[in-house]
Design a protein around this motif. Structure first.
Motif, PDB file in Angstrom:
ATOM      1  N   GLY A 261       0.638  -1.277  -0.012  1.00  0.00           N
ATOM      2  CA  GLY A 261       0.046  -0.011  -0.100  1.00  0.00           C
ATOM      3  C   GLY A 261       0.891   1.385   0.005  1.00  0.00           C
ATOM      4  O   GLY A 261       0.281   2.311   0.264  1.00  0.00           O
ATOM      5  N   PHE A 262       2.187   1.052  -0.171  1.00  0.00           N
ATOM      6  CA  PHE A 262       2.995   2.281  -0.351  1.00  0.00           C
ATOM      7  C   PHE A 262       3.141   2.964  -1.712  1.00  0.00           C
ATOM      8  O   PHE A 262       3.520   2.034  -2.602  1.00  0.00           O
ATOM      9  N   ALA A 263       3.389   4.272  -1.866  1.00  0.00           N
ATOM     10  CA  ALA A 263       3.490   4.793  -3.005  1.00  0.00           C
ATOM     11  C   ALA A 263       4.964   4.912  -3.310  1.00  0.00           C
ATOM     12  O   ALA A 263       5.886   5.884  -3.001  1.00  0.00           O
ATOM     13  N   ALA A 264       5.466   3.743  -3.863  1.00  0.00           N
ATOM     14  CA  ALA A 264       7.065   3.363  -3.881  1.00  0.00           C
ATOM     15  C   ALA A 264       7.307   3.348  -5.623  1.00  0.00           C
ATOM     16  O   ALA A 264       6.581   2.991  -6.226  1.00  0.00           O
ATOM     17  N   VAL A 265       8.433   4.136  -5.707  1.00  0.00           N
ATOM     18  CA  VAL A 265       8.960   4.104  -7.220  1.00  0.00           C
ATOM     19  C   VAL A 265      10.398   4.220  -7.305  1.00  0.00           C
ATOM     20  O   VAL A 265      11.136   4.248  -6.101  1.00  0.00           O
ATOM     21  N   VAL A 266      10.921   3.934  -8.323  1.00  0.00           N
ATOM     22  CA  VAL A 266      12.239   3.920  -8.854  1.00  0.00           C
ATOM     23  C   VAL A 266      12.557   5.546  -8.731  1.00  0.00           C
ATOM     24  O   VAL A 266      12.290   6.180  -9.341  1.00  0.00           O
ATOM     25  N   SER A 267      13.924   5.538  -7.840  1.00  0.00           N
ATOM     26  CA  SER A 267      14.210   6.967  -7.802  1.00  0.00           C
ATOM     27  C   SER A 267      15.153   7.346  -8.853  1.00  0.00           C
ATOM     28  O   SER A 267      16.361   6.698  -9.065  1.00  0.00           O
ATOM     29  N   GLY A 268      14.763   8.429  -9.781  1.00  0.00           N
ATOM     30  CA  GLY A 268      15.665   8.602 -11.089  1.00  0.00           C
ATOM     31  C   GLY A 268      15.781   7.214 -11.964  1.00  0.00           C
ATOM     32  O   GLY A 268      14.884   6.542 -12.149  1.00  0.00           O
ATOM     33  N   ALA A 269      17.098   7.149 -12.259  1.00  0.00           N
ATOM     34  CA  ALA A 269      17.414   5.989 -13.105  1.00  0.00           C
ATOM     35  C   ALA A 269      17.722   4.801 -12.065  1.00  0.00           C
ATOM     36  O   ALA A 269      17.949   3.732 -12.468  1.00  0.00           O
ATOM     37  N   GLY A 270      17.518   4.854 -10.648  1.00  0.00           N
ATOM     38  CA  GLY A 270      17.631   4.031  -9.477  1.00  0.00           C
ATOM     39  C   GLY A 270      19.178   3.832  -9.461  1.00  0.00           C
ATOM     40  O   GLY A 270      20.088   4.551  -9.851  1.00  0.00           O
ATOM     41  N   PRO A 271      19.673   3.072  -8.376  1.00  0.00           N
ATOM     42  CA  PRO A 271      18.611   1.914  -8.023  1.00  0.00           C
ATOM     43  C   PRO A 271      18.113   2.158  -6.708  1.00  0.00           C
ATOM     44  O   PRO A 271      17.534   1.311  -6.066  1.00  0.00           O
ATOM     45  N   SER A 272      18.139   3.354  -6.284  1.00  0.00           N
ATOM     46  CA  SER A 272      17.370   3.722  -4.815  1.00  0.00           C
ATOM     47  C   SER A 272      15.858   3.741  -5.208  1.00  0.00           C
ATOM     48  O   SER A 272      15.350   3.826  -6.313  1.00  0.00           O
ATOM     49  N   VAL A 273      15.111   3.477  -4.037  1.00  0.00           N
ATOM     50  CA  VAL A 273      13.690   3.728  -3.891  1.00  0.00           C
ATOM     51  C   VAL A 273      13.236   4.531  -3.243  1.00  0.00           C
ATOM     52  O   VAL A 273      13.588   4.800  -2.196  1.00  0.00           O
ATOM     53  N   LEU A 274      12.139   5.608  -3.747  1.00  0.00           N
ATOM     54  CA  LEU A 274      11.635   6.357  -3.300  1.00  0.00           C
ATOM     55  C   LEU A 274      10.202   5.997  -2.823  1.00  0.00           C
ATOM     56  O   LEU A 274       9.320   5.532  -3.454  1.00  0.00           O
ATOM     57  N   VAL A 275       9.849   6.392  -1.406  1.00  0.00           N
ATOM     58  CA  VAL A 275       8.416   6.282  -1.056  1.00  0.00           C
ATOM     59  C   VAL A 275       8.204   7.576  -0.686  1.00  0.00           C
ATOM     60  O   VAL A 275       8.607   8.350   0.106  1.00  0.00           O
TER      61      VAL A 275
END
Length: 320
Positions: A261-275
């Motif tokens: 249920g979290f709004a998670a995406v790849v941050s930029g080109a990755g590999p970090s993840v932004l929630v």
């Protein structure tokens, strides 16, 4: 992502000295590919002195220090030189001391931060001789970076919509709803932006294009007015799944977080993840999900949205 402390003492023979601070950024935010960007409260800080000679001294501490060029190939220096060439001035001798808090190669805008830092350093050193407005800053930064989605939030802070029109690169800055609480998950491995881009197909279906247009429009509303819509608003069909094979650990974490249920995406080109969580409690629950992913260690950073963007201060005058 704590920066290394300790700035150099400004030399007595310096003509001018400035200090520049630039935030990390997260681009795309899911569906807003090459368009949306968000400034985050992790910073690179650079102290630069100009001299009446041709010296070039560069010292780097913090993230990526061992990999960053300390000669004329340095991206900060090249960005400074780009501005000076654009306005028809000769680059002075420079002493650059950089303390990097923005993680390198992790999808948090480290190259955009370096470019932005160089542009702002030039602005500060040229103040009183050449005045650079926001349009000029964005144009010059985009010429160096290639596209404006990372440099716009680094320059101006907040949530930015960036595009290129007849007048060149443009941006609109928006204030993020106070209920949005970012948390970034940073892994120990890196990702090449050029590799990530190479995995995307040259064409997508009309259905996928319409899907992302609708989600991008919804994302602007979710981030500024209605955080409860962030899960639906961050869905993407244009780039994240195509890049998945190059960073399977990242894709698994995004999928696990979204399933929870979290709004998670790849941050930029990755590999970090932004929630993009909706409060401190939600952020901690997201950390618990990441901790359960035992195949990869994720370093969680609970951040704020940076609203100022890059700043430049003349060390003699104390101006910003």
């Amino acid at each position: 992502m704590e920066p290394v402390v300790g700035a150099p003492i400004v030399a007595d023979d310096a003509v001018r000295s400035v200090t520049v601070t630039v935030p990390a950024t997260s681009a795309n935010l899911g569906p807003g590919f090459d368009t949306l960007g968000l400034a985050l409260s992790v910073y690179d800080t650079l102290t630069v002195s100009a001299f009446d000679d041709d010296r070039l001294e560069i010292e780097v501490a913090g993230s990526g220090a061992e990999e960053i060029a300390t000669d004329a190939d340095n991206l900060v220096f090249r960005s400074i030189a780009h501005v000076y060439a654009d306005v028809g001035r000769e680059v002075p001798g420079l002493r650059i001391h950089a303390v990097n808090g923005v993680p390198h190669g992790r999808g948090l805008g480290s190259s955009g931060a370096a470019v932005t830092a160089g542009i702002l350093i030039a602005k500060g050193l040229l103040a009183g001789d050449v005045d650079l407005d926001d349009d000029a800053l964005l144009r010059l930064a985009t010429e160096m970076e290639g596209h404006p989605d990372n440099v716009a939030p680094a320059l101006f802070g907040g949530l930015t919509i960036a595009w290129t029109g007849e007048r060149g690169p443009q941006h609109k800055k928006l204030l993020v709803h106070r209920g949005v609480a970012p948390v970034v998950f940073v892994p120990g491995f890196t990702m090449s932006t050029s590799l990530a881009r190479s995995l995307q197909p040259p064409q997508v279906s009309r259905e996928d294009a319409v899907f992302n247009v609708s989600r991008s429009a919804l994302l602007v509303a979710a981030l500024t007015q209605s955080p409860e819509l962030l899960l639906d608003a961050t869905a993407d069909r244009l780039h994240q799944d195509y890049r998945g094979p190059a960073m399977p650990e990242t894709l698994r974490l995004v999928q696990a977080l979204r399933a929870a249920g979290f709004a998670a995406v790849v941050s930029g080109a990755g590999p970090s993840v932004l929630v993009l969580a909706d409060g401190p409690g939600a952020r901690q629950r997201a950390v618990d999900v990441a901790d359960a992913m035992t195949d990869t260690s994720w370093d969680a950073h609970m951040l704020a949205v940076d609203v100022r963007g890059g700043t430049v201060r003349d060390r003699a005058e104390g101006s910003t």
